[in-house]
Structures are given as structure tokens and as C-alpha cells.
Design an enzyme around this catalytic site. Structure first.
Site, PDB file in Angstrom:
ATOM      1  N   LYS A 286       0.842  -1.199   0.000  1.00  0.00           N
ATOM      2  CA  LYS A 286       0.000   0.000   0.000  1.00  0.00           C
ATOM      3  C   LYS A 286       0.878   1.251   0.000  1.00  0.00           C
ATOM      4  CE  LYS A 286      -3.900   1.857   2.720  1.00  0.00           C
ATOM      5  NZ  LYS A 286      -4.742   1.604   3.918  1.00  0.00           N
TER       6      LYS A 286
ATOM      7  N   SER B 293      -9.317   1.981   2.792  1.00  0.00           N
ATOM      8  CA  SER B 293      -8.330   2.708   2.027  1.00  0.00           C
ATOM      9  C   SER B 293      -7.324   1.826   1.293  1.00  0.00           C
ATOM     10  CB  SER B 293      -7.567   3.665   2.962  1.00  0.00           C
ATOM     11  OG  SER B 293      -6.941   2.962   4.015  1.00  0.00           O
TER      12      SER B 293
ATOM     13  N   SER C  90     -10.120  -0.793   6.793  1.00  0.00           N
ATOM     14  CA  SER C  90      -9.464  -0.491   5.516  1.00  0.00           C
ATOM     15  C   SER C  90      -8.720  -1.653   4.884  1.00  0.00           C
ATOM     16  CB  SER C  90      -8.495   0.687   5.692  1.00  0.00           C
ATOM     17  OG  SER C  90      -9.204   1.885   5.838  1.00  0.00           O
TER      18      SER C  90
END
Length: 470
Positions: free
Chosen positions: A80, A155, A179
Site C-alpha cells: 500500500k 483505504s 481499511s
């Protein structure tokens, strides 16, 4: 040689060790899949084909020399884009971080490299991670491989979309309110939010240090629970940069899994609202699959989640927005609509004071203790991940009363971040529209191994993982 991009990590490593295929061939196959999918999905914030090939050639050379190789040797992974990877932009979707390039890998990235993984690139997020949809002004929006008109979540949405589409064999997300688990649910893959500190969050933005370090965690995402476990076992362990990390050893749960006294609760609470009928049915199906294997499964009422959810929003909303606001002050015109939406509702209330923070911290500890006391006799809870499947781009919002208001639709995930409990999402079928549905497996703090073991039992009884349509 072309290697199947939907293979498991175990299949990759077995093929490499038996010399049926080389790391370079696997990386080339994966890079080809990225080239095919990226124009349609936009999973990546940054990807590095030449760097990946260089890593793969080094992995080939190590095998040729007869070097001892690690458990992830040659496996292509992604990270990420709010987690430090040396030499790559680490933007967290924000123009304000466009020029930030870390010089060192985060410890979890260093551990993956030491295990032999090939890091392909980093993946898209909403700006500063503050939404359940991955869209920003730098990279644009990431689309769901199952239906490009919909979001893969946030996210860690870019990470979920990359793994689901065969552009990565697994990777790392982070989770402050669902997330990891929500994108896994939306995208039809698996994800684990561990107990904070079980995997060090050093090198994560926003920083995990300070009074709110327990709110979030970093964790593995992959297509199968076995792959999630393989990544977890490499990344887990203490690090001095994470104040919550502790030398918690990896545990075997074989004896626990064989016990007929292991109780599993189907979580019930009016505070969580109503999930869609298809999602509720998926949870019931998972419960039946476990019951058929001899586990004691029954409905379980949990009190106190209304207060837990209010406290979660106080910390994630007013407190975090107050801290981030100083960083964005004077740059408001550069912010994405998603981040503006978050600030508008998070800052809409009384100002945060030292007294309110101290009081909420005490309340948080008391609520957590009350919930732990209630589940003393229950080892695992089952619940939805979210009340809804993947929604269309732009439908999600922090606006109260909206059809896809995050504080309503994501309640089943958010309370775990207030209490610090581990939770995993495992795919459990599809909606009538062909959208994935995940089921959440929840455990007590530091019981990740048991959470993964139960999730794997569900997965094995469910049948083979299904890729998205071409």
C-alpha cells in the site's frame, strides 16, 4: 514460460523450488498481467518493472549459487502506498506528499524482502486514507475487477484490486476502521487486521506512534487464507519503532481446533444496524459450514457496541482530523473531494480538548474491558464485514443519512479498531449482481492464529477461490 497469475503463494514457491519455473518468468507473467489490467483498473500508485526484473534476476542467481532461500523466494508482492519502500514515492494519495521518497524500507517491507519476495510496486489509496473508496487527484480512481463501475473499497483499495485481478500474489494494507477488511470484502479476497503491534507499523503514514497508535494496524492481504498466513508469519514480530509491538511468539492452534469445546458466536447487536439480506445469508452459511464440522455455533448478543462505535468516530473523526488539519492548513484547494468530505463532517462539532481526549481514552479502555469480559467463553465471533457490497464510484460519503454513509455501512468493522481486536475477511459467495461477499472472523487480541484457522475452515468448506470475470 507464462505462469498462472491466480496461483497461490504455495504453488509459486513449490514451482520455484522444484525449478519448474524461475522467479524471472513469474515476475514477467505478473508484469504482463499488470500491463493488461492497469489501464482499466488503476491499481497502482507506482510500479517498477525494471526494479522487479532486477530483483527476480537476483533471485535466479541465488538459486544458481545454491544459496539458502526464504519462504517467499521469487513471489511478486505489492505494498500500500502509505508504507515506506526505499526509493519509491510514498504519497498516500496526497499531492502534499508528492515529493516524499523514503530512504529506507519499513520493517515489514524489509522482512518480506529478506524472505525472498519481489516487490512490484505500491498501490492506490484515497487521499490520506480517509475514505472507503480509493480515489485521489494524483492517481485517479481504482476500479473493482468484478465491476469497473464500482469501487474496490478503501483505504487499501488499490491493494485489493491488484490481488483480485492477478496483478499481485499478495501484499500489505493498513486498517484504521476496516481499511483491509472492507476492500477484501468488496473485491473477493482475504485480509487480516491483526492486533495493533503484532506486525510493526513503523514506516506507515499517518505515523502509528502516540496516544492513538492502537487505532490502526498493518496486515496481509491475499486470495487465500493460507497465503495471508504465509505473509503474516514473515511480517510478525516486535520492532522498536512500534511502541505497541511485543515479542508475541507465533502459536500453533492445532489442539484448540480439535477441541469440541471451542464456541463460535454469530454476532448480534442492534448497534451494528442491518446488513443486506444476501450478506446476512452469507454469514449464516459460514456458520452452517462450521457447525457441520463439529464446532459449537450459536447466536451471541454483544452489548456496548453503540458506545464503542461512538468512541471510534470521536478518535477517527474529530481527533484525527484535528491532527491532520495542521498539515493541510493553507493547502485546502489542493485537497481531493474525498478528503474535503471527511474534514467537513469530522470537524463539524465542538473543538477537541485535552479533557475530552483523556475522558475518551478512559472510556475506550472501559468499553474494551467490558467487551472482553462478555466474550470470555466465546473464542470466535462471526459477522458481516460491511452492511453492503461494493458500491458505485462516488456513492460513499461521511454525510449522515446518506444511503452509503460510512458510519452506517461500515459499523461491523469499525468497532474492532476501537477495541484492538483482530479480524479477518474471507470470501463467502456473491450477490445476485455478481459482487463478492466477505464474512468477518473476529478473535480476541493476539489470537490471529486462531482467527486464520477458523477462516481457513470456512474457506475449505466453501470450495475453491473464484477469480473475477475476464
Amino acid at each position: 514460460m507464462t505462469f498462472p497469475v491466480y496461483s497461490t503463494i504455495a504453488e509459486v514457491t513449490t514451482s520455484i523450488r522444484s525449478r519448474k519455473i524461475s522467479p524471472t518468468e513469474i515476475v514477467d507473467s505478473t508484469l504482463g498481467q499488470i500491463s493488461n489490467c492497469e489501464p482499466r483498473l488503476q491499481c497502482f500508485a507506482h510500479w517498477d518493472p525494471e526494479g522487479a526484473r532486477k530483483q527476480a534476476r537476483a533471485a535466479d542467481a541465488a538459486m544458481a549459487r545454491g544459496d539458502e532461500i526464504g519462504p517467499l523466494h521469487g513471489v511478486p508482492l505489492t505494498i500500500k502506498s502509505n508504507i515506506d519502500v526505499a526509493g519509491w514515492p510514498c504519497t498516500a494519495g496526497s499531492p502534499l506528499r508528492r515529493d516524499y521518497v523514503p530512504q529506507n524500507d519499513a520493517p515489514l517491507v524489509a522482512r518480506l524482502r529478506a524472505a525472498g519476495a519481489v516487490i512490484l510496486g505500491n498501490t492506490n489509496t484515497p487521499e490520506m486514507l480517509m475514505a472507503y473508496e480509493s480515489n485521489n487527484l494524483l492517481t485517479g480512481k481504482t476500479s473493482n475487477p468484478w465491476d469497473v463501475s464500482r469501487t474496490p473499497g478503501g483505504s487499501s483499495g488499490g491493494e485489493a484490486a491488484a490481488i483480485a485481478s492477478g496483478c499481485s500474489f499478495g501484499g500489505v494494507g493498513s486498517d484504521g476502521g476496516g481499511s483491509i477488511r472492507v476492500p477484501a470484502h468488496f473485491s473477493g479476497i482475504c485480509g487480516l487486521k491483526p492486533t495493533p503491534g503484532r506486525i510493526p507499523s513503523t514506516g506507515h503514514f499517518p505515523p502509528g506512534a502516540g496516544a492513538l497508535s492502537w487505532l490502526g494496524a498493518v496486515g496481509p492481504m491475499a486470495r487465500t487464507i493460507a497465503d495471508v498466513r504465509a505473509l503474516f508469519e514473515v511480517m510478525a514480530g516486535p520492532d522498536p519503532g512500534d511502541a505497541l509491538s511485543a515479542p508475541v511468539p507465533l502459536k500453533s492452534v492445532e489442539n484448540i481446533m480439535q477441541s469440541k469445546n471451542l464456541r463460535i458466536g454469530i454476532l448480534e447487536s442492534a448497534a451494528l444496524g442491518k446488513a443486506s439480506p444476501e450478506i446476512k445469508s452469507a454469514v449464516e452459511k459460514a456458520a452452517t459450514l462450521l457447525s457441520n464440522q463439529g464446532f459449537s455455533v450459536e447466536p451471541f448478543q454483544l452489548a456496548g457496541l453503540d458506545r464503542a462505535l461512538d468512541l471510534w468516530w470521536f478518535f477517527f473523526g474529530p481527533v484525527v482530523s484535528h491532527l491532520l488539519n495542521s498539515a493541510v492548513k493553507g493547502h485546502e484547494k489542493q485537497l481531493s473531494p474525498i478528503l474535503r468530505d471527511y474534514f467537513f463532517y469530522a470537524l463539524d462539532g465542538p473543538p477537541v480538548t485535552v479533557d475530552t481526549i483523556f475522558s475518551a481514552c478512559a472510556d475506550r479502555d472501559n468499553v474494551r474491558a467490558e467487551i472482553l469480559n462478555q466474550i470470555r467463553e466465546v473464542s470466535i465471533l462471526l459477522s458481516p464485514v460491511s452492511a453492503v457490497p461494493a458500491f458505485h464510484h462516488g456513492e460513499g460519503t461521511w454525510r449522515p443519512g446518506a444511503a452509503y454513509c460510512y458510519r452506517d455501512t461500515m459499523r461491523c468493522s469499525q468497532w474492532l479498531n476501537l477495541t484492538g481486536f483482530p479480524g479477518a475477511s474471507v470470501p463467502m459467495g456473491e450477490t445476485s449482481e455478481g459482487l463478492p461477499i466477505g464474512v468477518q472472523v473476529i478473535g480476541r487480541p493476539h489470537q490471529e492464529e486462531l482467527v486464520l484457522a477458523i477462516a481457513e475452515r470456512i474457506e475449505q468448506a466453501r470450495g475453491p477461490w473464484k477469480p473475477p470475470p475476464p
